[in-house]
Design a protein around this motif. Sequence first.
Motif, PDB file in Angstrom:
ATOM      1  N   THR A   1      -4.155  13.989  16.090  1.00  0.00           N
ATOM      2  CA  THR A   1      -2.907  14.138  16.795  1.00  0.00           C
ATOM      3  C   THR A   1      -2.963  13.193  18.144  1.00  0.00           C
ATOM      4  N   LYS A   2      -1.763  12.427  18.071  1.00  0.00           N
ATOM      5  CA  LYS A   2      -1.664  11.467  19.322  1.00  0.00           C
ATOM      6  C   LYS A   2      -0.880  11.979  20.263  1.00  0.00           C
ATOM      7  N   THR A   3      -1.351  11.984  21.376  1.00  0.00           N
ATOM      8  CA  THR A   3      -0.678  12.561  22.580  1.00  0.00           C
ATOM      9  C   THR A   3      -0.100  11.486  23.771  1.00  0.00           C
ATOM     10  N   VAL A   4       1.023  11.567  23.958  1.00  0.00           N
ATOM     11  CA  VAL A   4       1.657  10.589  24.841  1.00  0.00           C
ATOM     12  C   VAL A   4       2.257  11.132  26.126  1.00  0.00           C
ATOM     13  N   TRP A   5       1.784  10.564  27.274  1.00  0.00           N
ATOM     14  CA  TRP A   5       2.415  10.782  28.407  1.00  0.00           C
ATOM     15  C   TRP A   5       3.509   9.902  28.758  1.00  0.00           C
ATOM     16  N   HIS A   6       4.709  10.414  28.680  1.00  0.00           N
ATOM     17  CA  HIS A   6       6.060   9.362  29.327  1.00  0.00           C
ATOM     18  C   HIS A   6       6.485   9.764  30.687  1.00  0.00           C
TER      19      HIS A   6
ATOM     20  N   SER B   1       2.916  15.507  21.436  1.00  0.00           N
ATOM     21  CA  SER B   1       1.929  15.116  20.587  1.00  0.00           C
ATOM     22  C   SER B   1       2.612  14.986  19.208  1.00  0.00           C
ATOM     23  N   ALA B   2       1.893  14.052  18.527  1.00  0.00           N
ATOM     24  CA  ALA B   2       2.681  13.679  17.136  1.00  0.00           C
ATOM     25  C   ALA B   2       1.342  13.493  16.173  1.00  0.00           C
ATOM     26  N   PRO B   3       1.376  14.216  15.150  1.00  0.00           N
ATOM     27  CA  PRO B   3       0.329  14.155  14.073  1.00  0.00           C
ATOM     28  C   PRO B   3       0.586  12.585  13.352  1.00  0.00           C
ATOM     29  N   GLU B   4      -0.865  11.906  13.270  1.00  0.00           N
ATOM     30  CA  GLU B   4      -0.536  10.793  12.459  1.00  0.00           C
ATOM     31  C   GLU B   4      -1.831  10.909  11.267  1.00  0.00           C
ATOM     32  N   PRO B   5      -1.224  10.071  10.227  1.00  0.00           N
ATOM     33  CA  PRO B   5      -2.536  10.165   9.331  1.00  0.00           C
ATOM     34  C   PRO B   5      -3.783   9.676   9.616  1.00  0.00           C
ATOM     35  N   SER B   6      -4.933  10.141   8.945  1.00  0.00           N
ATOM     36  CA  SER B   6      -6.127   9.476   9.187  1.00  0.00           C
ATOM     37  C   SER B   6      -6.431   8.138   8.570  1.00  0.00           C
ATOM     38  N   GLY B   7      -6.022   7.866   7.565  1.00  0.00           N
ATOM     39  CA  GLY B   7      -6.185   6.708   6.741  1.00  0.00           C
ATOM     40  C   GLY B   7      -6.654   6.878   5.408  1.00  0.00           C
ATOM     41  N   VAL B   8      -7.692   6.452   4.969  1.00  0.00           N
ATOM     42  CA  VAL B   8      -8.157   6.592   3.583  1.00  0.00           C
ATOM     43  C   VAL B   8      -8.854   7.750   3.332  1.00  0.00           C
ATOM     44  N   VAL B   9      -8.508   8.677   2.320  1.00  0.00           N
ATOM     45  CA  VAL B   9      -9.262   9.889   2.109  1.00  0.00           C
ATOM     46  C   VAL B   9      -9.744  10.023   0.810  1.00  0.00           C
ATOM     47  N   ALA B  10     -11.136  10.141   0.692  1.00  0.00           N
ATOM     48  CA  ALA B  10     -11.558  10.391  -0.435  1.00  0.00           C
ATOM     49  C   ALA B  10     -11.690  11.888  -1.170  1.00  0.00           C
ATOM     50  N   ILE B  11     -11.207  12.160  -2.481  1.00  0.00           N
ATOM     51  CA  ILE B  11     -11.183  13.712  -2.663  1.00  0.00           C
ATOM     52  C   ILE B  11     -12.067  13.931  -4.010  1.00  0.00           C
ATOM     53  N   VAL B  12     -12.520  14.906  -4.005  1.00  0.00           N
ATOM     54  CA  VAL B  12     -13.116  15.324  -5.166  1.00  0.00           C
ATOM     55  C   VAL B  12     -12.470  16.651  -5.667  1.00  0.00           C
ATOM     56  N   ALA B  13     -11.760  16.453  -6.966  1.00  0.00           N
ATOM     57  CA  ALA B  13     -10.710  17.440  -7.172  1.00  0.00           C
ATOM     58  C   ALA B  13     -11.547  18.480  -7.935  1.00  0.00           C
ATOM     59  N   PRO B  14     -11.154  19.661  -7.798  1.00  0.00           N
ATOM     60  CA  PRO B  14     -11.794  20.941  -8.485  1.00  0.00           C
ATOM     61  C   PRO B  14     -11.527  20.943  -9.953  1.00  0.00           C
ATOM     62  N   ASP B  15     -12.230  21.743 -10.911  1.00  0.00           N
ATOM     63  CA  ASP B  15     -12.392  21.720 -12.194  1.00  0.00           C
ATOM     64  C   ASP B  15     -11.043  22.411 -12.762  1.00  0.00           C
TER      65      ASP B  15
END
Lengths: 312, 291
Positions: free
Chosen positions: B282-287, B148-162
């Motif tokens: 999470t991408k999981t690969v059977w090898h 299992s390997a973590p991969e980024p989701s893509g474009v993330v929108a963020i509302v930053a705190p004050d």
Amino acid sequence: MASSVSEATSSDAALRRFLHGLPGVDQVGAEQRAAGLGTRSIKTTAKAWAIDLAIRMVDLTTLEGNDTPGKVRALANKAMHPDPLDPTCPSTAAVCVYPDMVATAKKTLGSSGVKVAAVATAFPSGRAAMPVKLADTRDAVAAGADEIDMVIDRGAFLSGRYLEVFEEIVAVKEACGDAHLKVILETGELQTLDSVRRASWLAMMAGGHFIKTSTGKIQPAATLPVSLVMLEAVRDFREATGQMVGYKPAGGIRHSKDAIKYLVMVNEVAGEDWLDPDWFRFGASTLLNDLLMQRNKLKTGAYSGPDYVTLD
Amino acid sequence: MSPSSTTQRLDVKKTYKLYIDGQFPRSESGRSYVVNDSKGKFLANASQASRKDARDAVRAARAAFGGWSGRTAYNRGQVIYRIAEVLEGRRDQFEAELRAAEGISAAMARKFVDASIDRLVFYAGWADKVAQVVGGANPVAGPYFNHSAPEPSGVVAIVAPDRPLMGLISVVAPVITTGNTCVVIASEKYPLPAITLGEVMATSDLPGGVVNVLTGSVAEIAPWLASHLDVNGIDLTGVEDAELAADLEVSAAENLKRVRRPGLEDLVAPPPLDRMTKFLETKTVWHPMGI
């Protein structure tokens, strides 16, 4: 004027006299006018209308060395149903392919009303012997092409051998039979707007049904100032001869916003009569995806993304 | 002619613009709003971003995603460390901006700037370690490898705190360190340090479009990002209005965005891993072996 066309094309000297007698183009003025027309703001219902019209005007194009029958079938299906989830979405005007793919495209499109356009005459360079070009054209027409996009011999045109270019267009038109002929000027190689105006007139006098800016293989392709000059040419040609000729910008039009700028220019320069897929086309491939994304944005109120349109 | 002592030098005022695609454009709408200091005195005008700026920012973030996520994790860590290096060199400027914005003491401002730099270094270190912690080789009952390997989701929108600087870095760094790109709406109250931080990012090897900073009204811009079909995740940390947060979550459900809900959080405390893992898939690969 009809008599003066035949007079102007009676000899190389007469043709040169005629083409060089056309009024010169004020380049700065043309650029300024094109930029001015590009600032019009088209919103809400007018935008929705313009987007649907633009979809109906697209010649969905694939002209790559790695085209396959499968890719052409997919493209033809997309042309018939650009948005498969929305039956109100209109089909495009045509698909534009290389001659060897015409039969595949034709078979897929069937009686859908979407036309098949083929690029012929040794596209994109046009550097082949005349019999080869004519055979290329006849081959595409025999395979079922409704429209032929030919390229002019830019080398001959720039050397001033106008009659040679004229006779070539006439010969290709004859080879087309019933198929419509679009004449590609490849404005990116014509250097000046004066040349663009002369080439436009030359192509129209030789009997082209459409004049088209570019092959899409040369930069710059279609630009707004070039379109201004060509739209003026089709307008003036109708005034002079009574014959209406269509216009097709191709290459480099990727966003809905650009497409709408072209529609504004067509309306303002040539006139409302040209706001019709029979008289105006966009030669494009990625433009259709952007039009569909904008269409979805107007429909749902949320911005769409490239994950929701096909990759092609 | 030597400068006359009778003529006063005019201060050169800074124009605070947006940070989109590595550039500093004005808002497409041409709007700006007044930013005051802690005592209510005029500080500067900030750009008030519109929905079209948000759209342009998402387009830039999407274009940058392939290149940024395709870099090695090690290299991403180096780039984020480089942001910390450049920020270190501009500590005085940020200290002054924080003092003006929040009215805090010099010592306090210095503490916040230092903590912000340390936070960047912290996440820089995580870039090539997060995969070991949340991914791995899975035990399976058969002659297979299973990873299992973590991969980024893509474009993330963020509302930053004050929180002017610390708040922004605490939400942006964990998102980009794993390979996502982001569009962040800076604190509405303290937008100026956010744009100055944009200048730091623009000069520190971070490719244009990986971080895009918008300033303006959260209530105006956030709904467009929440409903945008080309945004893959949204971090609502800075949304204070509970009703707005609920609406944003509903819009985000349209294309199943990963949502990080708002909640009280001590930004100065050692950060939890979930700021990074929330926007990982999470991408999981059977090898199969022996073929």
